[in-house]
Design a protein around this motif. Structure first.
Motif, short mmCIF file in Angstrom:
data_model
loop_
_atom_site.label_atom_id
_atom_site.label_comp_id
_atom_site.label_asym_id
_atom_site.label_seq_id
_atom_site.Cartn_x
_atom_site.Cartn_y
_atom_site.Cartn_z
N ALA A 89 0.85 -1.20 0.00
CA ALA A 89 0.00 0.00 0.00
C ALA A 89 0.88 1.24 0.00
O ALA A 89 1.81 1.35 0.80
CB ALA A 89 -0.93 0.01 1.22
N VAL A 90 0.56 2.13 -0.93
CA VAL A 90 1.26 3.41 -0.97
C VAL A 90 0.93 4.17 0.31
O VAL A 90 -0.16 4.01 0.88
CB VAL A 90 0.82 4.20 -2.23
CG1 VAL A 90 -0.62 4.70 -2.12
CG2 VAL A 90 1.77 5.37 -2.51
N THR A 91 1.87 4.98 0.80
CA THR A 91 1.57 5.82 1.95
C THR A 91 0.40 6.75 1.59
O THR A 91 0.31 7.20 0.44
CB THR A 91 2.79 6.67 2.33
OG1 THR A 91 3.25 7.36 1.17
CG2 THR A 91 3.92 5.82 2.88
N PRO A 92 -0.49 7.04 2.52
CA PRO A 92 -1.62 7.91 2.19
C PRO A 92 -1.12 9.30 1.77
O PRO A 92 -0.22 9.84 2.40
CB PRO A 92 -2.43 7.97 3.49
CG PRO A 92 -1.49 7.57 4.56
CD PRO A 92 -0.47 6.66 3.94
N PHE A 93 -1.67 9.81 0.68
CA PHE A 93 -1.09 11.02 0.07
C PHE A 93 -2.11 12.15 0.00
O PHE A 93 -3.25 12.00 0.43
CB PHE A 93 -0.53 10.69 -1.32
CG PHE A 93 -1.52 9.96 -2.21
CD1 PHE A 93 -1.55 8.57 -2.20
CD2 PHE A 93 -2.38 10.66 -3.03
CE1 PHE A 93 -2.46 7.89 -3.01
CE2 PHE A 93 -3.29 9.98 -3.85
CZ PHE A 93 -3.33 8.59 -3.83
N TYR A 94 -1.69 13.23 -0.58
CA TYR A 94 -2.44 14.48 -0.82
C TYR A 94 -2.56 15.32 0.44
O TYR A 94 -2.00 16.40 0.52
CB TYR A 94 -3.82 14.24 -1.45
CG TYR A 94 -4.46 15.54 -1.88
CD1 TYR A 94 -4.02 16.20 -3.04
CD2 TYR A 94 -5.44 16.16 -1.11
CE1 TYR A 94 -4.55 17.42 -3.41
CE2 TYR A 94 -5.98 17.38 -1.48
CZ TYR A 94 -5.54 17.99 -2.63
OH TYR A 94 -6.06 19.20 -2.99
N TYR A 95 -3.26 14.84 1.48
CA TYR A 95 -3.31 15.60 2.74
C TYR A 95 -2.00 15.35 3.47
O TYR A 95 -1.35 14.33 3.25
CB TYR A 95 -4.49 15.14 3.59
CG TYR A 95 -5.81 15.35 2.88
CD1 TYR A 95 -6.33 16.63 2.71
CD2 TYR A 95 -6.50 14.28 2.34
CE1 TYR A 95 -7.52 16.83 2.02
CE2 TYR A 95 -7.69 14.47 1.65
CZ TYR A 95 -8.20 15.75 1.50
OH TYR A 95 -9.35 15.94 0.82
N LYS A 96 -1.65 16.27 4.34
CA LYS A 96 -0.38 16.08 5.05
C LYS A 96 -0.61 15.23 6.30
O LYS A 96 -0.73 15.73 7.40
CB LYS A 96 0.25 17.43 5.39
CG LYS A 96 0.64 18.22 4.15
CD LYS A 96 1.81 19.15 4.39
CE LYS A 96 2.27 19.86 3.14
NZ LYS A 96 2.64 18.97 2.04
N PHE A 97 -0.69 13.91 6.08
CA PHE A 97 -0.96 13.01 7.20
C PHE A 97 0.26 12.92 8.12
O PHE A 97 1.40 12.83 7.65
CB PHE A 97 -1.29 11.61 6.67
CG PHE A 97 -2.55 11.57 5.85
CD1 PHE A 97 -3.80 11.66 6.46
CD2 PHE A 97 -2.50 11.44 4.48
CE1 PHE A 97 -4.97 11.63 5.71
CE2 PHE A 97 -3.66 11.41 3.71
CZ PHE A 97 -4.89 11.50 4.33
N GLY A 98 0.01 12.94 9.42
CA GLY A 98 1.09 12.76 10.40
C GLY A 98 1.44 11.28 10.52
O GLY A 98 0.69 10.40 10.07
N PHE A 99 2.56 11.00 11.20
CA PHE A 99 2.99 9.60 11.29
C PHE A 99 1.96 8.72 11.99
O PHE A 99 1.74 7.57 11.59
CB PHE A 99 4.37 9.47 11.96
CG PHE A 99 4.76 8.03 12.11
CD1 PHE A 99 5.08 7.27 10.98
CD2 PHE A 99 4.74 7.40 13.34
CE1 PHE A 99 5.39 5.92 11.09
CE2 PHE A 99 5.05 6.04 13.45
CZ PHE A 99 5.38 5.31 12.33
N ASP A 100 1.29 9.23 13.03
CA ASP A 100 0.30 8.40 13.73
C ASP A 100 -0.82 7.99 12.77
O ASP A 100 -1.35 6.87 12.86
CB ASP A 100 -0.32 9.17 14.91
CG ASP A 100 0.68 9.32 16.04
OD1 ASP A 100 1.72 8.63 15.99
OD2 ASP A 100 0.42 10.12 16.95
N GLU A 101 -1.15 8.90 11.87
CA GLU A 101 -2.21 8.58 10.89
C GLU A 101 -1.71 7.55 9.87
O GLU A 101 -2.45 6.64 9.47
CB GLU A 101 -2.67 9.87 10.20
CG GLU A 101 -3.41 10.79 11.16
CD GLU A 101 -3.53 12.22 10.65
OE1 GLU A 101 -4.60 12.82 10.84
OE2 GLU A 101 -2.55 12.75 10.07
#
Ligand code: NGF
Length: 291
Positions: A105-117
């Motif tokens: 799975a690609v890291t979740p993108f577009y929004y600036k997700f923090g590491f916990d997310e």
């Protein structure tokens, strides 16, 4: 459990000019990678598959076609990542039921997700499936960076077995290799296969392997045998080819090169552009020059 190490083609998408899935073409590309290219694995639903422009049903259909065509002839890894986490969970269950060997799975993108997310995202995808997950780390497209300490936290979950490292930072790659000797690291940049192999990767996943598999195999095997000068000669030719492919349009040109070999690789999905006469002509020149 099937071995995950080795060289994978990142499976291209095959589309008709109207954008619908070209099933015949997709099956031909899959067979070409198995029978002709002799790849160890196929990475289905990644960037090269134009996955992020597809609906959930289309993603599922491509996963089905790939499994139906490949059967157990090759290792299959499905990229199920999406910023719609519910979709990722659904796709993970879908491909595990189909019999895929691993998910990614690609890291979740577009929004600036923090590491916990980011961590919550991976934990949620793997929670209800019995399979192995390879993190798809491609910061130049996603903007998401993960440090060695953060990877260590992700790897605490035993289902998370490795990373597809599409990153040119070889200091980080060396740190990762040292820190995680038992995790799988796949190189994601085909133009850097030689130095990544020197640093001890477990395999590689790339778009250009769909057409340049023989040279990729040579680079990988020569480097592992410590024949670096010979491997470098092949990497030089490969990188001339990749430079020409990138100049002419990455996925479209790979499809046109496959078409030169009689494979109906079709078109790219909009908003990626169609083929101009100049692009087609240049692809023919590239084919003559390198194959
Ligand atoms: O196409 C990209 C994105 N990267 C691929 C590969 O890392 C992507 C790489 O092969 C992949 O495996 C997937 O998810 O489909 C490059 O195309 C290649 O090195 C040329 O730059 O940029």
């Amino acid at each position: 459990m099937r071995e995950l190490k080795g060289l994978y083609s990142a499976l291209l998408g095959a589309f008709h000019e109207d954008g619908s899935i070209n099933e015949k073409g997709l099956r031909q590309i899959i067979r070409h990678n198995i029978d002709h290219n002799k790849m160890d694995g196929l990475y289905v639903g990644g960037s090269t598959g134009e996955n992020f422009m597809l609906s959930t049903d289309e993603k599922k259909r491509i996963f089905e076609i790939a499994k139906d065509e490949a059967k157990n002839d090759i290792t299959l890894m499905a990229q199920v990542g999406s910023i719609n986490l519910k979709e990722s969970v659904e796709l993970a269950k879908f491909v595990v039921d189909l019999g895929y060997d691993a998910i990614s799975a690609v890291t979740p993108f577009y929004y600036k997700f923090g590491f916990d997310e980011v961590r919550h995202y991976y934990e949620t995808i793997v929670a209800d499936v019995d399979t192995r997950m390879v993190i798809y780390f491609i910061p130049f497209l996603t903007g998401v960076n993960i440090s060695v300490d953060q990877f260590a936290k992700l790897f605490e979950n035993k289902k998370i077995v490795g990373v597809k490292f599409t990153q040119g930072d070889f200091y980080l790659l060396e740190r990762m290799r040292k820190a995680f000797p038992d995790k799988l690291i796949f190189a994601g940049f085909d133009e850097m296969l030689l130095p990544a192999t020197v640093l001890g990767i477990d395999g590689a996943i790339g778009s250009t392997y769909n057409v340049n598999a023989a040279r990729a195999r040579q680079i990988y095997e020569l480097t592992r045998a410590n024949k670096i000068a010979e491997a470098l000669e092949v990497q030089h030719v490969t990188n001339d080819l990749i430079t020409d492919i990138l100049d002419n349009g990455l996925y479209g040109t790979i499809k046109l090169l496959l078409a030169e070999q009689g494979i109906e690789a079709g078109y790219c999905r909009e908003p990626m552009k169609g083929y101009t006469p100049e692009m087609r002509a240049r692809a023919k020149e590239i084919y003559k020059k390198y194959f």
